[in-house]
Design a protein around this motif. Structure first.
Motif, mmCIF file in Angstrom:
data_model
loop_
_atom_site.group_PDB
_atom_site.id
_atom_site.type_symbol
_atom_site.label_atom_id
_atom_site.label_comp_id
_atom_site.label_asym_id
_atom_site.label_seq_id
_atom_site.Cartn_x
_atom_site.Cartn_y
_atom_site.Cartn_z
ATOM 1 N N PHE A 7 59.442 17.047 9.210
ATOM 2 C CA PHE A 7 59.109 17.922 8.095
ATOM 3 C C PHE A 7 60.274 18.873 7.854
ATOM 4 O O PHE A 7 60.852 19.431 8.796
ATOM 5 N N ALA A 8 60.624 19.056 6.601
ATOM 6 C CA ALA A 8 61.626 20.059 6.244
ATOM 7 C C ALA A 8 61.000 21.436 6.413
ATOM 8 O O ALA A 8 59.778 21.604 6.273
ATOM 9 N N THR A 9 61.826 22.412 6.720
ATOM 10 C CA THR A 9 61.363 23.796 6.859
ATOM 11 C C THR A 9 62.090 24.674 5.849
ATOM 12 O O THR A 9 63.141 24.289 5.314
ATOM 13 N N LEU A 10 61.545 25.851 5.623
ATOM 14 C CA LEU A 10 62.202 26.789 4.707
ATOM 15 C C LEU A 10 63.591 27.159 5.214
ATOM 16 O O LEU A 10 64.495 27.411 4.414
ATOM 17 N N GLU A 11 63.789 27.155 6.527
ATOM 18 C CA GLU A 11 65.102 27.458 7.092
ATOM 19 C C GLU A 11 66.122 26.366 6.763
ATOM 20 O O GLU A 11 67.332 26.603 6.795
ATOM 21 N N ASP A 12 65.656 25.154 6.433
ATOM 22 C CA ASP A 12 66.543 24.049 6.067
ATOM 23 C C ASP A 12 67.072 24.172 4.636
ATOM 24 O O ASP A 12 67.995 23.443 4.262
ATOM 25 N N ASP A 63 70.670 11.827 15.224
ATOM 26 C CA ASP A 63 70.451 12.226 16.615
ATOM 27 C C ASP A 63 71.199 13.509 16.955
ATOM 28 O O ASP A 63 70.781 14.265 17.833
ATOM 29 N N ALA A 64 72.289 13.772 16.241
ATOM 30 C CA ALA A 64 73.065 14.991 16.476
ATOM 31 C C ALA A 64 72.470 16.209 15.762
ATOM 32 O O ALA A 64 72.991 17.314 15.876
ATOM 33 N N GLY A 65 71.372 16.001 15.016
ATOM 34 C CA GLY A 65 70.707 17.111 14.348
ATOM 35 C C GLY A 65 71.190 17.393 12.941
ATOM 36 O O GLY A 65 70.752 18.353 12.319
ATOM 37 N N GLU A 66 72.065 16.547 12.394
ATOM 38 C CA GLU A 66 72.581 16.748 11.046
ATOM 39 C C GLU A 66 71.583 16.215 10.016
ATOM 40 O O GLU A 66 71.115 15.076 10.119
ATOM 41 N N ILE A 67 71.258 17.036 9.015
ATOM 42 C CA ILE A 67 70.395 16.597 7.920
ATOM 43 C C ILE A 67 71.246 15.792 6.958
ATOM 44 O O ILE A 67 72.253 16.283 6.437
#
Length: 178
Positions: A7-12, A63-67
């Protein structure tokens, strides 16, 4: 490379805005003029935080956390556009009579053509189906239209959506039944 949806978050939101802009500037450059793209980024393209708050908007993450991509679905009447788009209707759809909205799919061009759009679309359709919807509707960009057609969506006549500065951009309304 491995990808997963969350899920996307507002912080994203700042990163999502960057991904959206990079995606349409690079993947949309064969279909739209640069001035159309820049004008569309003022409202027709962008983040709709109602989807994030409803938990129906996803980030595609490495996997590295990059959107590297985003998109979602909605049970609200607004068909497309960001928070800044003037014409919005955030009232609820009725799954018995209305089509769920497939919304705001954008993939970073460095990760395009790896099945990420289809992965995202499958998840959105599955979740909308669990919420009781049997039909889906979207407003496709010209580059996005190709993905949706392969996935069973049928387009109607293209429309010219007005943009700031007296410009317009071509979109294609599309639907699919389960």
């Amino acid at each position: 490379m491995n990808y997963h949806l969350r899920f996307a978050t507002l912080e994203d939101e700042p990163v999502l805005r960057e991904v959206i802009a990079r995606s349409i500037r690079e993947l949309g450059s064969n279909d739209y003029a640069p001035e159309q793209i820049e004008a569309a980024l003022l409202g027709a393209f962008g983040v709709d935080t109602a989807l994030i708050r409803d938990q129906t908007y996803f980030a595609i993450v490495t996997d590295a956390g990059e959107i590297v991509g985003c998109g979602g679905w909605s049970r609200r009447k607004t068909l497309f556009g960001s928070d800044t788009r003037e014409v919005r209707d955030d009232s609820w759809l009725d799954p018995a009579t209305d089509a769920a909205r497939i919304r705001a799919f954008f993939i970073d061009s460095r990760h395009a053509r790896r099945g990420l759009g289809r992965l995202l679309l499958d998840r959105c359709e599955a979740e909308a189906t669990r919420a009781g919807f049997n039909e889906f509707a979207l407003m496709a960009t010209l580059p996005g239209k190709r993905l949706y057609e392969v996935c069973g969506y049928v387009g109607s006549a293209p429309i010219e959506h007005p943009l700031p500065g007296g410009l317009s951009i071509t979109f294609v309304p599309m639907t699919k039944r389960r």
